[in-house]
Design an enzyme around this catalytic site. Structure first.
Site, PDB file in Angstrom:
ATOM      1  N   HIS A 123       3.955   5.561  -4.521  1.00  0.00           N
ATOM      2  CA  HIS A 123       3.021   4.503  -4.919  1.00  0.00           C
ATOM      3  C   HIS A 123       1.793   4.618  -4.018  1.00  0.00           C
ATOM      4  CE1 HIS A 123       1.571   0.311  -5.203  1.00  0.00           C
ATOM      5  NE2 HIS A 123       2.316   0.185  -6.282  1.00  0.00           N
ATOM      6  N   ASP A 200       9.672   3.294   1.910  1.00  0.00           N
ATOM      7  CA  ASP A 200       9.120   2.286   1.021  1.00  0.00           C
ATOM      8  C   ASP A 200      10.289   1.776   0.175  1.00  0.00           C
ATOM      9  OD1 ASP A 200       8.149   0.918  -1.156  1.00  0.00           O
ATOM     10  OD2 ASP A 200       6.591   2.377  -1.652  1.00  0.00           O
ATOM     11  N   GLN A 203      11.196  -0.807  -4.421  1.00  0.00           N
ATOM     12  CA  GLN A 203      12.018  -0.778  -5.641  1.00  0.00           C
ATOM     13  C   GLN A 203      13.505  -0.589  -5.345  1.00  0.00           C
ATOM     14  OE1 GLN A 203      10.836  -1.623  -8.450  1.00  0.00           O
ATOM     15  NE2 GLN A 203       8.638  -1.325  -8.197  1.00  0.00           N
ATOM     16  N   LYS A 226       9.487  -8.984  -5.584  1.00  0.00           N
ATOM     17  CA  LYS A 226      10.241  -8.128  -6.513  1.00  0.00           C
ATOM     18  C   LYS A 226      11.742  -8.400  -6.427  1.00  0.00           C
ATOM     19  CE  LYS A 226       6.925  -4.343  -6.013  1.00  0.00           C
ATOM     20  NZ  LYS A 226       6.116  -4.245  -7.226  1.00  0.00           N
ATOM     21  N   CYS A 364       0.001   2.592 -10.267  1.00  0.00           N
ATOM     22  CA  CYS A 364      -0.412   2.868  -8.869  1.00  0.00           C
ATOM     23  C   CYS A 364       0.216   4.154  -8.368  1.00  0.00           C
ATOM     24  CB  CYS A 364      -0.062   1.709  -7.944  1.00  0.00           C
ATOM     25  SG  CYS A 364      -0.811   0.166  -8.418  1.00  0.00           S
TER      26      CYS A 364
HETATM   27  N1  PMP Z   1       5.783   0.732  -3.432  1.00  0.00           N
HETATM   28  C1  PMP Z   1       6.391   0.733  -4.609  1.00  0.00           C
HETATM   29  C2  PMP Z   1       7.373   1.816  -4.932  1.00  0.00           C
HETATM   30  C3  PMP Z   1       6.101  -0.274  -5.538  1.00  0.00           C
HETATM   31  O1  PMP Z   1       6.703  -0.273  -6.728  1.00  0.00           O
HETATM   32  C4  PMP Z   1       5.172  -1.299  -5.188  1.00  0.00           C
HETATM   33  C5  PMP Z   1       4.838  -2.411  -6.151  1.00  0.00           C
HETATM   34  N2  PMP Z   1       4.435  -2.005  -7.419  1.00  0.00           N
HETATM   35  C6  PMP Z   1       4.576  -1.240  -3.933  1.00  0.00           C
HETATM   36  C7  PMP Z   1       4.907  -0.217  -3.082  1.00  0.00           C
HETATM   37  C8  PMP Z   1       3.570  -2.268  -3.487  1.00  0.00           C
HETATM   38  O2  PMP Z   1       4.137  -3.519  -3.360  1.00  0.00           O
HETATM   39  P1  PMP Z   1       3.239  -4.805  -3.121  1.00  0.00           P
HETATM   40  O3  PMP Z   1       2.180  -4.780  -4.173  1.00  0.00           O
HETATM   41  O4  PMP Z   1       4.188  -5.942  -3.268  1.00  0.00           O
HETATM   42  O5  PMP Z   1       2.666  -4.689  -1.742  1.00  0.00           O
END
Ligand code: PMP
Length: 407
Positions: A123, A200, A203, A226, A364
């Protein structure tokens, strides 16, 4: 049959909503999950009965608010098997947690010529902080080669790790491919060359048990929103010794020990990394979300998320003109797909007219889109309130979309 793990009509008020005349089918939990009544009630109760600023004051409300927030921190520490609540830092979410690690540890310990190993499936929040760190200190990013089905092998990681590697960072679960990465094995490789392992967990933490000690990792980032918690609250977990060694990045109230005109010293962990008034209600709400998840059981949730993702993949892979991404097995919680010749935004629009919420876009993860050779995909993602009935609706909606666009 895959039934929802919770009584959706009782616990999740939003799922009673009708969208465009249909029952809401929420297939966008990878973006943000819905919230159970207990979390909503806890937020209201906090503001109605306890609201005060933490740490600063000795009046009853301030003490109650501080205790409630620290209890939430303890719950989180237990939930991820941290050695101590001192290792749990509240942030706004995964993004802020990862940026903090890059600044706090990276700026201090990386030098020109050092290497950061990561994957092309990250991401943007687990890519750009490292790009920027590399630019600041003159380090180099090295990317792990993905297998044709989007998975990462330990062998491929080995090829990128050298004596110059200082940081290895990976998402535990990809938000596009649904792949489950071999975190514990990669952490061993990182440590063999003296690098740290950053994960990270955006998920992964919502969808299964997390044991930072068993994984053998050094830092973990995840988001409350999440995993049934409020938005604006997340966690940075780090090994105590590493957090002690790292420098704070947010300066101001709450994070100091002593200040004079020209200089300051830092508070003990975790306050050192929590400059300013934290999202107190959010932290408490996240604690309630963890209670809810723990009552159901993270093992059950893990099995449920995997079953839904695998079933959805199998069924979508059998449809004509549908392309699905990532491995069939093992996978968890989501499936990304395209319908040949139809833009994902058009798919999402047809779905919405049927009350089905999915995501369409690059998620993203633009470097991964390049690797997949697409500009965007549709993505259906699942959680404990979804069932195989929702997969039936997903399949019907794909067929309806194809008919609509005459494919
Ligand atoms: N890493 C991953 C794998 C994600 O799916 C997400 C959220 N889409 C993020 C980071 C970023 O999370 P946040 O927007 O809550 O900071």
């Amino acid at each position: 049959m895959i039934t929802a793990l919770v009584d959706i009509t009782v616990d999740f008020p939003i799922l009673k909503r009708q969208i465009n005349g249909h029952r809401l089918i929420y297939l966008d939990s990878a973006a943000t999950s819905q919230k159970p009544q207990s979390v909503i009630d806890r937020l209201v109760q906090y503001y109605e009965t306890t609201n005060a600023n933490v740490l600063r004051s000795v009046h009853t409300l301030a003490e109650e608010a501080t205790t409630a927030m620290e209890e939430a921190r303890e719950k989180i520490a237990r939930f991820i098997h941290a050695k101590s609540p001192r290792e749990v830092i509240f942030t706004r979410g995964t993004t802020e947690s990862l940026n903090t690690i890059a600044r706090a540890w990276g700026d201090k310990f990386l030098e020109a010529g050092d290497e950061i190993v990561l994957s092309p499936m990250e991401h943007h929040s687990n890519l750009i902080p490292w790009q920027q760190l590399a630019k600041r200190v003159g380090a180099k990013l090295k990317f792990i080669e993905l297998q044709p089905n989007g998975t990462i092998t330990v062998e491929a990681v080995k090829q990128q790790i050298t004596e110059r590697t200082r940081i290895v960072t990976l998402s535990a679960v990809s938000n596009v491919l649904g792949t489950i990465n071999p975190i514990a094995e990669v952490a061993v490789l990182a440590h063999q060359v003296g690098a740290i392992m950053v994960v990270d967990g955006a998920q992964s933490v919502p969808h299964g048990p997390t044991d930072v000690q068993a994984l053998g990792i050094d830092f973990l980032a995840f988001s409350g929103h999440k995993m049934l918690g409020p938005t604006g609250i997340g966690v940075l977990w780090g090994k105590e010794a590493l957090l002690e060694a790292a420098d704070p990045v947010m300066f101001g109230g709450e994070m100091i020990a002593y200040v004079d005109r020209d200089d300051a010293t830092w508070a003990e962990l975790p306050a050192k990394f929590e400059g300013g008034t934290p999202h107190i209600a959010g932290a408490i709400g996240l604690g309630t979300a963890i209670d809810y998840l723990s009552t159901i059981g993270m093992e059950r949730i893990e099995e449920h998320s995997r079953m839904l993702a695998e079933e959805a993949y199998r069924r979508l892979a059998n449809l004509s003109d549908v392309v699905v991404y990532g491995p069939e097995y093992p996978r968890t919680s989501l499936v990304a797909f395209n319908i040949v010749g139809i833009h994902p935004h058009d798919i999402a629009q047809v779905f919405d007219s049927r009350g089905i919420a999915i995501r369409a876009g690059h998620h993203c993860a633009q470097p991964l889109m390049h690797w997949l050779d697409v500009s965007s995909t549709a993505r259906a993602s699942f959680y404990l309130y979804n069932s195989d009935r929702d997969i039936d609706e997903l399949v019907d909606a794909i067929e309806a979309t194809k008919r609509y666009f005459k494919r």
